[in-house]
Motif scaffolding. Structure first.
Motif, mmCIF file in Angstrom:
data_model
loop_
_atom_site.group_PDB
_atom_site.id
_atom_site.type_symbol
_atom_site.label_atom_id
_atom_site.label_comp_id
_atom_site.label_asym_id
_atom_site.label_seq_id
_atom_site.Cartn_x
_atom_site.Cartn_y
_atom_site.Cartn_z
ATOM 1 N N TRP A 1 42.551 32.450 40.036
ATOM 2 C CA TRP A 1 43.371 31.218 39.811
ATOM 3 C C TRP A 1 42.425 30.139 40.358
ATOM 4 O O TRP A 1 41.711 30.177 41.005
ATOM 5 C CB TRP A 1 44.441 31.465 40.763
ATOM 6 C CG TRP A 1 45.407 30.391 40.816
ATOM 7 C CD1 TRP A 1 46.687 30.107 40.020
ATOM 8 C CD2 TRP A 1 45.400 29.449 41.685
ATOM 9 N NE1 TRP A 1 47.260 29.072 40.493
ATOM 10 C CE2 TRP A 1 46.633 28.489 41.217
ATOM 11 C CE3 TRP A 1 44.486 28.888 42.921
ATOM 12 C CZ2 TRP A 1 46.824 27.291 42.406
ATOM 13 C CZ3 TRP A 1 44.991 27.832 43.557
ATOM 14 C CH2 TRP A 1 45.849 26.921 42.994
ATOM 15 N N PHE A 2 42.986 28.995 39.404
ATOM 16 C CA PHE A 2 42.444 27.690 40.026
ATOM 17 C C PHE A 2 43.373 26.551 39.461
ATOM 18 O O PHE A 2 43.876 26.806 38.652
ATOM 19 C CB PHE A 2 40.993 27.333 39.324
ATOM 20 C CG PHE A 2 40.766 27.240 37.930
ATOM 21 C CD1 PHE A 2 40.665 26.122 37.331
ATOM 22 C CD2 PHE A 2 40.423 28.453 36.954
ATOM 23 C CE1 PHE A 2 40.567 25.776 36.062
ATOM 24 C CE2 PHE A 2 40.386 28.309 35.893
ATOM 25 C CZ PHE A 2 40.580 26.905 35.333
ATOM 26 N N GLU A 3 43.124 25.729 40.383
ATOM 27 C CA GLU A 3 44.119 24.223 39.837
ATOM 28 C C GLU A 3 43.143 23.130 40.078
ATOM 29 O O GLU A 3 42.359 22.932 41.047
ATOM 30 C CB GLU A 3 45.028 24.506 40.971
ATOM 31 C CG GLU A 3 46.075 23.396 40.743
ATOM 32 C CD GLU A 3 47.143 23.456 41.795
ATOM 33 O OE1 GLU A 3 48.372 24.110 41.439
ATOM 34 O OE2 GLU A 3 47.270 22.982 42.914
ATOM 35 N N ILE B 1 48.923 33.922 41.471
ATOM 36 C CA ILE B 1 47.844 34.122 40.795
ATOM 37 C C ILE B 1 48.810 34.953 39.538
ATOM 38 O O ILE B 1 48.498 34.571 38.311
ATOM 39 C CB ILE B 1 47.097 35.387 41.369
ATOM 40 C CG1 ILE B 1 46.132 34.895 42.440
ATOM 41 C CG2 ILE B 1 46.311 36.167 40.420
ATOM 42 C CD1 ILE B 1 45.772 35.729 43.554
ATOM 43 N N GLU B 2 49.472 35.648 39.720
ATOM 44 C CA GLU B 2 50.258 36.328 38.576
ATOM 45 C C GLU B 2 51.168 35.463 37.762
ATOM 46 O O GLU B 2 51.641 35.897 36.525
ATOM 47 C CB GLU B 2 51.086 37.488 39.026
ATOM 48 C CG GLU B 2 50.185 38.662 39.683
ATOM 49 C CD GLU B 2 50.901 39.889 40.080
ATOM 50 O OE1 GLU B 2 51.954 39.963 40.344
ATOM 51 O OE2 GLU B 2 49.991 40.692 40.608
ATOM 52 N N GLY B 3 51.634 34.450 38.210
ATOM 53 C CA GLY B 3 52.413 33.409 37.485
ATOM 54 C C GLY B 3 51.589 32.619 36.350
ATOM 55 O O GLY B 3 52.190 32.554 35.209
ATOM 56 N N THR B 4 50.161 32.764 36.445
ATOM 57 C CA THR B 4 49.518 32.405 35.306
ATOM 58 C C THR B 4 48.403 33.065 34.751
ATOM 59 O O THR B 4 47.845 33.104 33.762
ATOM 60 C CB THR B 4 48.605 31.003 35.705
ATOM 61 O OG1 THR B 4 47.811 31.258 36.821
ATOM 62 C CG2 THR B 4 49.696 29.928 35.945
ATOM 63 N N ASN B 5 48.357 34.435 35.529
ATOM 64 C CA ASN B 5 47.164 35.316 35.255
ATOM 65 C C ASN B 5 47.788 36.738 35.740
ATOM 66 O O ASN B 5 47.222 37.205 36.425
ATOM 67 C CB ASN B 5 46.000 34.942 36.024
ATOM 68 C CG ASN B 5 44.650 35.864 35.613
ATOM 69 O OD1 ASN B 5 44.726 36.501 34.598
ATOM 70 N ND2 ASN B 5 43.712 35.808 36.422
ATOM 71 N N PRO B 6 48.764 37.285 35.008
ATOM 72 C CA PRO B 6 49.290 38.237 35.409
ATOM 73 C C PRO B 6 48.362 39.712 35.152
ATOM 74 O O PRO B 6 48.718 40.498 35.939
ATOM 75 C CB PRO B 6 50.548 38.299 34.403
ATOM 76 C CG PRO B 6 50.258 37.535 33.208
ATOM 77 C CD PRO B 6 49.154 36.491 33.736
#
Length: 103
Positions: free
Chosen positions: A54-56, A83-88
Motif C-alpha cells: 500500500w502507498f499514498e 491494504i485490502e481496500g485498494t489491494n485485496p
C-alpha cells in the motif's frame, strides 16, 4: 510533480497478513528498493519485510509525516482494511511501478 519523487506513506509486508511496516519517504522508488535489497538495517531487513502492499502520495512531506504517524497508531485490523481496500490480493505494488518481481 513526478509521482515517484513526491512524499509518500507506505506499508510493507513479507506476505499476505504478515508483519507490517509503515514508513514515509520523499522518494518511494528508491526507498522501497533499499528495503527490498536489505540496504536498510533494522526491522525490515530482520523480518524480511519487502513487499510494497500500500502507498499514498502527498503534496507535502509535512502531510505525509502526519499521515504516517496516524497510521502507525492504528490497530492491525485497520491497517489490513487499508491494504485490502485498494489491494485485496496483496500484490507487490512495486512491480506495478515497472520493476521486476522479487525472486
Amino acid at each position: 510533480m513526478h509521482r515517484h519523487f513526491a512524499p509518500a506513506v507506505y506499508l510493507l509486508a513479507p506476505q499476505r497478513n504478515g508483519t507490517l511496516y509503515v514508513g514515509v519517504t520523499s522518494d518511494l522508488i528508491t526507498r522501497v528498493h533499499q528495503h527490498r535489497h536489505g540496504l536498510v538495517s533494522g526491522f525490515t531487513r530482520e523480518y524480511g519485510v519487502k513487499l510494497l502492499v500500500w502507498f499514498e502520495m502527498h503534496a507535502t512531506m509535512a502531510a505525509a509525516i502526519q499521515r504516517e504517524k496516524r497510521v502507525k497508531k492504528w490497530n492491525r485490523a485497520w491497517k489490513l482494511e487499508l491494504i485490502e481496500g485498494t489491494n485485496p490480493d496483496w500484490r507487490d505494488l512495486y512491480e506495478s511501478l515497472s520493476f521486476a518481481p522479487l525472486k
